[in-house]
Design a protein around this motif. Structure first.
Motif, PDB file in Angstrom:
ATOM      1  N   UNK A 104       0.781  -1.424  -0.160  1.00  0.00           N
ATOM      2  CA  UNK A 104      -0.070   0.025   0.024  1.00  0.00           C
ATOM      3  C   UNK A 104       0.824   1.283  -0.061  1.00  0.00           C
ATOM      4  N   UNK A 105       0.659   2.277  -0.947  1.00  0.00           N
ATOM      5  CA  UNK A 105       1.738   3.262  -1.007  1.00  0.00           C
ATOM      6  C   UNK A 105       0.990   4.587  -1.308  1.00  0.00           C
ATOM      7  N   UNK A 106      -0.074   4.804  -0.464  1.00  0.00           N
ATOM      8  CA  UNK A 106      -0.676   6.360  -0.386  1.00  0.00           C
ATOM      9  C   UNK A 106       0.388   7.294   0.181  1.00  0.00           C
ATOM     10  N   UNK A 107       0.480   8.392  -0.676  1.00  0.00           N
ATOM     11  CA  UNK A 107       1.244   9.453  -0.311  1.00  0.00           C
ATOM     12  C   UNK A 107       0.500  10.603   0.356  1.00  0.00           C
ATOM     13  N   UNK A 108       1.186  11.515   0.940  1.00  0.00           N
ATOM     14  CA  UNK A 108       0.114  12.785   1.295  1.00  0.00           C
ATOM     15  C   UNK A 108       0.097  13.486   0.155  1.00  0.00           C
ATOM     16  N   UNK A 109      -1.146  14.457   0.524  1.00  0.00           N
ATOM     17  CA  UNK A 109      -1.765  15.117  -0.739  1.00  0.00           C
ATOM     18  C   UNK A 109      -0.558  16.053  -1.053  1.00  0.00           C
ATOM     19  N   UNK A 110      -0.360  16.437  -2.195  1.00  0.00           N
ATOM     20  CA  UNK A 110       0.584  17.084  -2.924  1.00  0.00           C
ATOM     21  C   UNK A 110       2.035  16.775  -2.810  1.00  0.00           C
ATOM     22  N   UNK A 111       2.421  15.439  -2.463  1.00  0.00           N
ATOM     23  CA  UNK A 111       3.709  15.096  -2.477  1.00  0.00           C
ATOM     24  C   UNK A 111       4.272  15.258  -3.806  1.00  0.00           C
ATOM     25  N   UNK A 112       3.596  14.460  -4.770  1.00  0.00           N
ATOM     26  CA  UNK A 112       4.324  14.657  -6.130  1.00  0.00           C
ATOM     27  C   UNK A 112       4.586  15.888  -6.502  1.00  0.00           C
ATOM     28  N   UNK A 134      12.590  -1.889   4.325  1.00  0.00           N
ATOM     29  CA  UNK A 134      11.217  -1.344   4.298  1.00  0.00           C
ATOM     30  C   UNK A 134      11.303  -0.080   3.717  1.00  0.00           C
ATOM     31  N   UNK A 135      11.940   0.984   3.919  1.00  0.00           N
ATOM     32  CA  UNK A 135      11.942   2.149   3.342  1.00  0.00           C
ATOM     33  C   UNK A 135      12.304   2.108   1.785  1.00  0.00           C
ATOM     34  N   UNK A 136      13.319   1.302   1.539  1.00  0.00           N
ATOM     35  CA  UNK A 136      13.619   1.214   0.030  1.00  0.00           C
ATOM     36  C   UNK A 136      12.228   0.918  -0.662  1.00  0.00           C
ATOM     37  N   UNK A 137      11.503  -0.203  -0.186  1.00  0.00           N
ATOM     38  CA  UNK A 137      10.505  -0.559  -0.835  1.00  0.00           C
ATOM     39  C   UNK A 137       9.230   0.464  -0.945  1.00  0.00           C
ATOM     40  N   UNK A 138       9.299   1.155   0.130  1.00  0.00           N
ATOM     41  CA  UNK A 138       8.370   2.328  -0.051  1.00  0.00           C
ATOM     42  C   UNK A 138       8.594   3.357  -0.894  1.00  0.00           C
ATOM     43  N   UNK A 139       9.830   3.780  -1.078  1.00  0.00           N
ATOM     44  CA  UNK A 139      10.274   4.675  -2.089  1.00  0.00           C
ATOM     45  C   UNK A 139       9.916   4.143  -3.508  1.00  0.00           C
ATOM     46  N   UNK A 140      10.332   3.067  -3.754  1.00  0.00           N
ATOM     47  CA  UNK A 140      10.312   2.416  -5.130  1.00  0.00           C
ATOM     48  C   UNK A 140       8.785   2.055  -5.160  1.00  0.00           C
ATOM     49  N   UNK A 141       8.123   1.609  -4.448  1.00  0.00           N
ATOM     50  CA  UNK A 141       6.495   1.106  -4.835  1.00  0.00           C
ATOM     51  C   UNK A 141       5.705   2.338  -4.886  1.00  0.00           C
ATOM     52  N   UNK A 142       5.908   3.420  -4.226  1.00  0.00           N
ATOM     53  CA  UNK A 142       5.318   4.592  -4.602  1.00  0.00           C
ATOM     54  C   UNK A 142       5.699   5.548  -5.675  1.00  0.00           C
ATOM     55  N   UNK A 143       6.819   5.110  -6.375  1.00  0.00           N
ATOM     56  CA  UNK A 143       7.152   5.667  -7.352  1.00  0.00           C
ATOM     57  C   UNK A 143       7.790   7.003  -7.122  1.00  0.00           C
ATOM     58  N   UNK A 144       8.388   7.145  -6.028  1.00  0.00           N
ATOM     59  CA  UNK A 144       9.246   8.463  -5.575  1.00  0.00           C
ATOM     60  C   UNK A 144      10.607   8.484  -5.487  1.00  0.00           C
TER      61      UNK A 144
END
Length: 229
Positions: A104-112, A134-144
C-alpha cells in the motif's frame, strides 16, 4: 518568508511524504482477515497508533531493539482491547505486517506536485529512522525513489535521529553543507531539533495541527513548502 541559500533539501519519509497511518491501517485490515483476527479495526488502531509512537521513541533512544518494537507494539495493543493473542499469532502478524506494508503506497496530498516543484531547484534527499529494507520498498513502490539523490537510514549509520551522527553522515555522503541544507519532517524532536542542532534549517510538517509553543518554521500541508523554498 523564502529561506535563502538552500541547496540540499532533506525529507523524513514516514508521516511526511509516505502516509504511514493510512497504509498501516490498510495493512492491518489485510492481515487480520488473513489470520481471522476478529477485532474492530478502528478500535485497534485508536490504541495501536499512540502505542506505536511510544515504542518508536524508545527505539530512537536505543532503549529497545527492532524485534522488541515489532512484537510489543502489537502485544500491548491486543492487551488494551482485551483480545487474546498468543505469541505465535503475534509473531505471524508482525512478520506479515512488514511483508505487506509496502503493498500500500498512499502518499500525502501534494507530495508529487511538491517534489516536481523542488527537484529542478534543489538536491533532494531522505533521512529516515525506518528499517532499511522497508524504506527502500516504500520509495520504489510509491514511485518517488527517482526524486532523491541519496537515502540515509538509521540502520546504515547505527544511530537514529536526532543523533547528530546521522545528519552529519547524510551531509557528508553528498558533500552538503549544513548551512545550505534544510530538513523537513513531522517529528519535532527527531527531525527538527536534530537538524537545528547541527546548524541546518528545518521546517516542521505539522499535519496533525498539534499546538506547539516552539518557535520553528512549520507547515500544515506540503504545498506550503512553496512559501519557504
Amino acid at each position: 518568508m523564502k529561506i535563502k541559500g538552500i541547496k540540499d533539501v532533506f525529507f523524513d519519509l514516514d508521516h511526511t511524504l509516505w502516509d504511514f497511518d493510512k497504509n498501516s491501517a490498510l495493512t492491518f485490515n489485510k492481515i487480520f482477515k488473513m489470520h481471522d483476527v476478529a477485532v474492530d479495526l478502528n478500535e485497534f488502531l485508536s490504541h495501536y497508533e499512540p502505542i506505536n509512537l511510544d515504542y518508536w521513541k524508545l527505539y530512537r533512544e536505543e532503549k529497545i531493539d527492532k524485534a522488541s518494537l515489532r512484537y510489543n507494539r502489537l502485544n500491548d495493543t491486543f492487551n488494551k482491547i482485551s483480545f487474546r493473542a498468543d505469541s505465535t499469532l503475534i509473531d505471524k502478524l508482525s512478520i506479515d505486517y512488514i511483508a505487506y506494508l509496502t503493498s500500500f503506497n498512499h502518499l500525502f496530498d501534494d507530495t508529487l506536485e511538491v517534489l516536481n516543484y523542488l527537484k529542478p531547484k534543489y538536491n533532494l534527499h531522505i533521512i529516515t529512522n525506518g528499517f532499511q529494507e522497508v524504506q527502500e520498498s516504500k520509495l520504489k513502490n510509491s514511485n518517488i525513489h527517482h526524486f532523491f539523490k541519496s537515502v540515509t537510514d538509521s540502520e546504515q549509520v547505527g544511530v537514529k535521529k536526532p543523533n547528530p551522527k546521522i545528519f552529519n553522515h547524510a551531509l557528508k555522503k553528498v558533500n552538503a553543507n549544513p548551512k545550505t541544507s534544510i530538513m523537513i519532517g513531522d517529528n519535532l524532536e527527531a527531525d527538527i531539533f536534530g537538524a537545528l542542532g547541527i546548524g541546518m534549517e528545518a521546517i516542521y510538517f505539522n499535519y496533525l495541527k498539534d499546538p506547539t509553543q516552539q518557535q520553528v518554521n512549520q507547515i500544515n500541508n506540503l504545498n506550503e513548502l512553496k512559501l519557504f523554498l
